[in-house]
Design an enzyme around this catalytic site. Structure first.
Site, PDB file in Angstrom:
ATOM      1  N   TYR A  95       0.806  -1.222   0.000  1.00 16.10           N
ATOM      2  CA  TYR A  95       0.000   0.000   0.000  1.00 16.10           C
ATOM      3  C   TYR A  95       0.843   1.278   0.000  1.00 16.10           C
ATOM      4  CZ  TYR A  95      -4.485  -2.341   0.288  1.00 16.10           C
ATOM      5  OH  TYR A  95      -5.596  -3.091  -0.013  1.00 16.10           O
ATOM      6  N   GLU A 137      -8.737  -7.440   4.196  1.00 19.87           N
ATOM      7  CA  GLU A 137      -7.923  -8.439   3.498  1.00 19.87           C
ATOM      8  C   GLU A 137      -7.224  -9.372   4.480  1.00 19.87           C
ATOM      9  OE1 GLU A 137      -5.599  -5.828   1.055  1.00 19.87           O
ATOM     10  OE2 GLU A 137      -7.425  -5.119   0.058  1.00 19.87           O
TER      11      GLU A 137
END
Length: 417
Positions: A95, A137
């Protein structure tokens, strides 16, 4: 939570994103893939070349800016993204790479218009959205690993059978190479295959599971994607599977994922209408076979649209299911004209799955709908079902490709891909 100041600033950028979002995302992908080639394997090169991935991200960023003050609207989209990320094994450490390149792209594309307050607001907003996705996730990874037969990461599978289903679709039957147990999956979900790629070391593709969960192995049924001209190259993985992967070969698989699957709760025993076009039959067939076992005498209607019988997969298998289950009605629709000497009768007809055909099929039927296929097919179905006033909760679909390409002429749910 996001500060009110950030919410106001991000929302104020929505008009700019609506106008220039695709330019921004094109710059973003070029920047990230050149500076961080380690993430290249997560992206479909065909979608990159065709621009569909760039359009999808532009739509996602714009949707987030528009609805940042009402994130419940984006709940379905967040789940879709989380499932895709988990399928590709995207983890928390990836990310920051995306965030750094996204913020830098905003500065480089907008120039002086990208003030410090805008960059700071988007940094906070991205961090907030990232935390939501990372948490979801992580839960998905744990659920997949903890279930019986489950695993984390990639697991070696062996091709135990390869079978041609049509002139361009081939099925691969897969079992764990370690002879271990298989996990359950939800009918309609997909697995991810990772294969070597000379350009990015490895590349990954999602393929729907085309059999029911208790079949004893995973089955995927892959269409060989041919080159359609400039900007539409041949599918690297599908051609590799068709031409080079034979019985006994090993393939790396990630655990089944996906937000398109047969609803476990059937309200009022409504009829089930399944509509597929081309290779879109793969998740629909899994749903069909599971529903026939699970839901007893529930009325089921299946429509499979194909160009012609040569490219149509699973006709024999579906006909056998119809023979065994009186509650199943099957209709075949072919877009090509009949060949000389051939006459379509009974449940087969020539033409498109258009509004007229659908009206005759539905006949006021109150049902749950599941559909999958190429963009024109999907858009037509979605529009027709909305015209009939079918509640959103009774519409379920899987779209091969970025969902922002599913454009309809009516108001539709926000999609992020």
């Amino acid at each position: 939570m996001i500060s009110q100041t950030t919410i106001e600033i991000v929302k104020s950028t929505a008009p700019i994103l609506q106008e220039h979002g695709e330019v921004l995302t094109q710059h973003f992908y070029k920047r990230m893939l050149s500076r961080n080639p380690e993430v290249a394997s997560f992206f479909n090169t065909s979608n990159q070349e065709q621009g569909t991935q760039q359009r999808a991200l532009a739509g996602a960023v714009t949707a987030f800016a528009l609805h940042i003050d009402n994130l419940e609207v984006l709940a379905g989209a967040v789940e879709l993204i989380a499932q895709k990320h988990a399928a590709l094994q995207i983890k928390a450490e990836h990310y920051p790479i995306v965030g750094e390149n996204l913020l830098a792209s905003i500065q480089e594309v907008l120039g002086d218009a990208a003030t410090d307050s805008i960059i700071n607001a988007w940094a906070e907003a991205y961090g907030f959205l990232s935390s939501i996705l990372i948490e979801r996730e992580s839960t998905i990874y744990k659920e997949k690993a903890d279930q019986p037969g489950g695993w984390d990461g990639f697991r070696d599978f062996e091709v135990v059978k390869k079978q041609a289903e049509s002139s361009n679709i081939t099925s691969f039957y897969l079992k764990p190479a370690d002879k271990g147990a298989l996990p359950q999956f939800k009918p309609g979900q997909y697995i991810t295959i990772r294969v070597p790629d000379p350009n990015t070391e490895t590349t990954m593709r999602n393929y729907s599971l085309s059999d029911r969960p208790d079949a004893g192995c995973f089955r995927i049924s892959v269409k060989k994607e041919l080159a359609l001209g400039e900007g539409h190259p041949a599918g690297y993985v599908s051609n590799l599977l068709h031409s080079r992967v034979e019985t006994g070969a090993k393939l790396e698989l990630a655990a089944p994922c996906g937000d398109f699957f047969l609803n476990e709760e059937v309200e009022e025993n409504r009829p089930l209408v399944l509509l597929a076009a081309g290779v879109g039959i793969t998740p629909i067939l899994s749903i069909l076979k599971a529903a026939l076992v699970r839901d007893g005498d529930r009325e089921v209607i299946l429509v499979h649209a194909s160009q012609n019988e040569t490219v149509q997969a699973f006709k024999g298998e579906i006909n056998e299911l119809a023979h065994q289950n009186q509650n199943l009605k099957v209709y075949y629709r072919y877009s090509d004209e009949e060949a000389d000497g051939q006459f379509r009768t009974g449940n087969s007809s020539t033409g498109l799955v258009d509004h007229s055909f659908l009206e005759n099929l539905y006949a006021g039927l109150e049902a749950d709908y599941y559909f999958c296929g190429p963009k024109p097919f999907m858009a037509g179905l979605y529009s027709s079902l909305q015209d009939r006033g079918v509640p959103e909760k009774q519409l379920n679909f899987e779209f091969f490709g970025p969902k922002e390409d599913l454009l309809v002429s009516h108001e539709h749910r926000v999609e992020m891909a």
